[in-house]
Design an enzyme around this catalytic site. Structure first.
Site, PDB file in Angstrom:
ATOM      1  N   ARG A   1       3.327   5.694  11.044  1.00 50.50           N
ATOM      2  CA  ARG A   1       2.745   4.439  11.513  1.00 50.50           C
ATOM      3  C   ARG A   1       3.689   3.260  11.326  1.00 50.50           C
ATOM      4  O   ARG A   1       3.528   2.229  11.995  1.00 50.50           O
ATOM      5  CB  ARG A   1       1.391   4.217  10.830  1.00 50.50           C
ATOM      6  CG  ARG A   1       0.310   5.126  11.403  1.00 50.50           C
ATOM      7  CD  ARG A   1      -0.982   5.003  10.663  1.00 50.50           C
ATOM      8  NE  ARG A   1      -1.146   6.020   9.638  1.00 50.50           N
ATOM      9  CZ  ARG A   1      -1.919   5.877   8.571  1.00 50.50           C
ATOM     10  NH1 ARG A   1      -2.573   4.762   8.368  1.00 50.50           N
ATOM     11  NH2 ARG A   1      -2.013   6.869   7.706  1.00 50.50           N
TER      12      ARG A   1
ATOM     13  N   GLU B   1      -2.110   7.277  -1.601  1.00 51.23           N
ATOM     14  CA  GLU B   1      -3.536   7.165  -1.953  1.00 51.23           C
ATOM     15  C   GLU B   1      -4.216   8.529  -1.900  1.00 51.23           C
ATOM     16  O   GLU B   1      -5.138   8.791  -2.644  1.00 51.23           O
ATOM     17  CB  GLU B   1      -4.232   6.161  -1.010  1.00 51.23           C
ATOM     18  CG  GLU B   1      -5.546   5.622  -1.576  1.00 51.23           C
ATOM     19  CD  GLU B   1      -6.310   4.730  -0.602  1.00 51.23           C
ATOM     20  OE1 GLU B   1      -5.849   4.460   0.518  1.00 51.23           O
ATOM     21  OE2 GLU B   1      -7.420   4.318  -0.993  1.00 51.23           O
TER      22      GLU B   1
HETATM   23  O1  LIG Z   1       0.807   2.350   0.004  1.00 53.57           O
HETATM   24  P1  LIG Z   1       0.618   3.851   0.054  1.00 53.57           P
HETATM   25  O2  LIG Z   1      -0.404   4.340  -0.936  1.00 53.57           O
HETATM   26  O3  LIG Z   1       1.893   4.592  -0.022  1.00 53.57           O
HETATM   27  O4  LIG Z   1      -0.059   4.194   1.452  1.00 53.57           O
HETATM   28  C1  LIG Z   1       0.318   3.611   2.664  1.00 53.57           C
HETATM   29  C2  LIG Z   1       0.965   4.594   3.572  1.00 53.57           C
HETATM   30  O5  LIG Z   1       0.040   5.654   3.897  1.00 53.57           O
HETATM   31  C3  LIG Z   1       0.005   5.820   5.312  1.00 53.57           C
HETATM   32  O6  LIG Z   1       0.966   6.730   5.753  1.00 53.57           O
HETATM   33  P2  LIG Z   1       0.810   8.308   5.631  1.00 53.57           P
HETATM   34  O7  LIG Z   1       1.661   8.782   4.493  1.00 53.57           O
HETATM   35  O8  LIG Z   1      -0.644   8.675   5.602  1.00 53.57           O
HETATM   36  O9  LIG Z   1       1.531   8.832   6.914  1.00 53.57           O
HETATM   37  P3  LIG Z   1       1.383   8.602   8.503  1.00 53.57           P
HETATM   38  O10 LIG Z   1       1.927   7.211   8.777  1.00 53.57           O
HETATM   39  O11 LIG Z   1       2.296   9.654   9.033  1.00 53.57           O
HETATM   40  O12 LIG Z   1      -0.057   8.734   8.886  1.00 53.57           O
HETATM   41  C4  LIG Z   1       0.324   4.437   5.846  1.00 53.57           C
HETATM   42  O13 LIG Z   1       0.792   4.468   7.181  1.00 53.57           O
HETATM   43  C5  LIG Z   1       1.362   3.933   4.875  1.00 53.57           C
HETATM   44  O14 LIG Z   1       2.671   4.346   5.239  1.00 53.57           O
HETATM   45  N1  LIG Z   2      -7.164   3.585   3.181  1.00 57.36           N
HETATM   46  C1  LIG Z   2      -6.184   3.863   4.049  1.00 57.36           C
HETATM   47  N2  LIG Z   2      -6.395   3.706   5.381  1.00 57.36           N
HETATM   48  C2  LIG Z   2      -5.403   3.978   6.265  1.00 57.36           C
HETATM   49  N3  LIG Z   2      -4.197   4.415   5.908  1.00 57.36           N
HETATM   50  C3  LIG Z   2      -3.959   4.572   4.594  1.00 57.36           C
HETATM   51  N4  LIG Z   2      -2.851   4.971   3.932  1.00 57.36           N
HETATM   52  C4  LIG Z   2      -3.131   4.974   2.607  1.00 57.36           C
HETATM   53  N5  LIG Z   2      -4.384   4.570   2.385  1.00 57.36           N
HETATM   54  C5  LIG Z   2      -4.928   4.314   3.617  1.00 57.36           C
END
Ligand SMILES: O=P(O)(O)OC[C@H]1O[C@H](OP(=O)(O)OP(=O)(O)O)[C@H](O)[C@@H]1O
Ligand SMILES: Nc1ncnc2[nH]cnc12
Length: 172
Positions: free
Chosen positions: A58, A95
């Site tokens: 993302r 998370e």
């Molecule tokens: O602050 P944090 O606890 O690290 O969480 C935030 C991250 O989690 C999600 O990515 P995810 O790892 O789910 O991957 P994606 O973007 O591929 O869905 C989001 O896009 C952030 O990059």
């Molecule tokens: N609560 C949340 N919603 C969407 N993306 C996330 N990545 C980590 N925590 C998230």
């Protein structure tokens, strides 16, 4: 514009207790997406930025259009095993799980000013890991920009004195 109206909140995804902020509803709305990137551009306008780095996946949909709007380059920070050239890697917790991020060793030149961009700041694990990768390459992180900050998870505390900017704050 209140971008909150463009974010869909899904309870208990991907696991019980997580209130998932779904940005796909914003992305499919061309006007809201364009305005969100324009507002992020305004939020970072005081910074001297040479390049934007964004974590998969993302971080790409926020960082790449922001880089285009600013006329600077974009560096993808990818999950382990995806980048074809020589990389450095760092593991981290998020998370709802664990992962490893990687960047090409020649992606950032020593001394470059780097803005890190992502959709959402939760625990800060992803961004702290991205900062570590950029700094290992000799880049200077001048800020971190997000669409959304989950303030209760206090992710910005992991970023010490790095400036954190977000369009929207959520308390849950
Ligand atoms: O602050 P944090 O606890 O690290 O969480 C935030 C991250 O989690 C999600 O990515 P995810 O790892 O789910 O991957 P994606 O973007 O591929 O869905 C989001 O896009 C952030 O990059
Ligand atoms: N609560 C949340 N919603 C969407 N993306 C996330 N990545 C980590 N925590 C998230």
């Amino acid at each position: 514009m209140d971008f909150r109206d463009s974010i869909r909140v899904i309870p208990d995804f991907p696991q019980p207790g997580i209130s998932f902020k779904d940005i796909t509803t914003l992305l499919k709305d061309g006007e809201a997406y364009r305005r969100a990137i324009d507002e992020l551009k305004a939020l970072v306008s005081h910074l001297q930025i040479d390049v934007i780095a964004g974590p998969e996946a993302r971080g790409f949909v926020v960082g790449a259009p922001l880089a285009y709007a600013l006329g600077v380059g974009f560096v993808p920070i990818r999950k382990s095993g995806k980048l074809p050239y020589e990389t450095i890697e760092v593991g981290y917790d998020l998370e709802y799980g664990k992962d490893t991020l990687a960047v090409h060793t020649d992606a950032i030149k020593p001394g470059q000013n780097v803005l890190i961009a992502d959709d959402l700041l939760a625990t800060g694990g992803t961004i702290a890991t991205s900062v570590s990768l950029v700094e290992q390459l000799g880049g200077k992180v001048v800020g971190a920009a997000f669409l959304i900050e989950l303030v209760q998870l206090a992710g910005r505390k992991k970023l010490n004195d790095i400036e954190v900017m977000a369009l929207l704050n959520y308390e849950d």
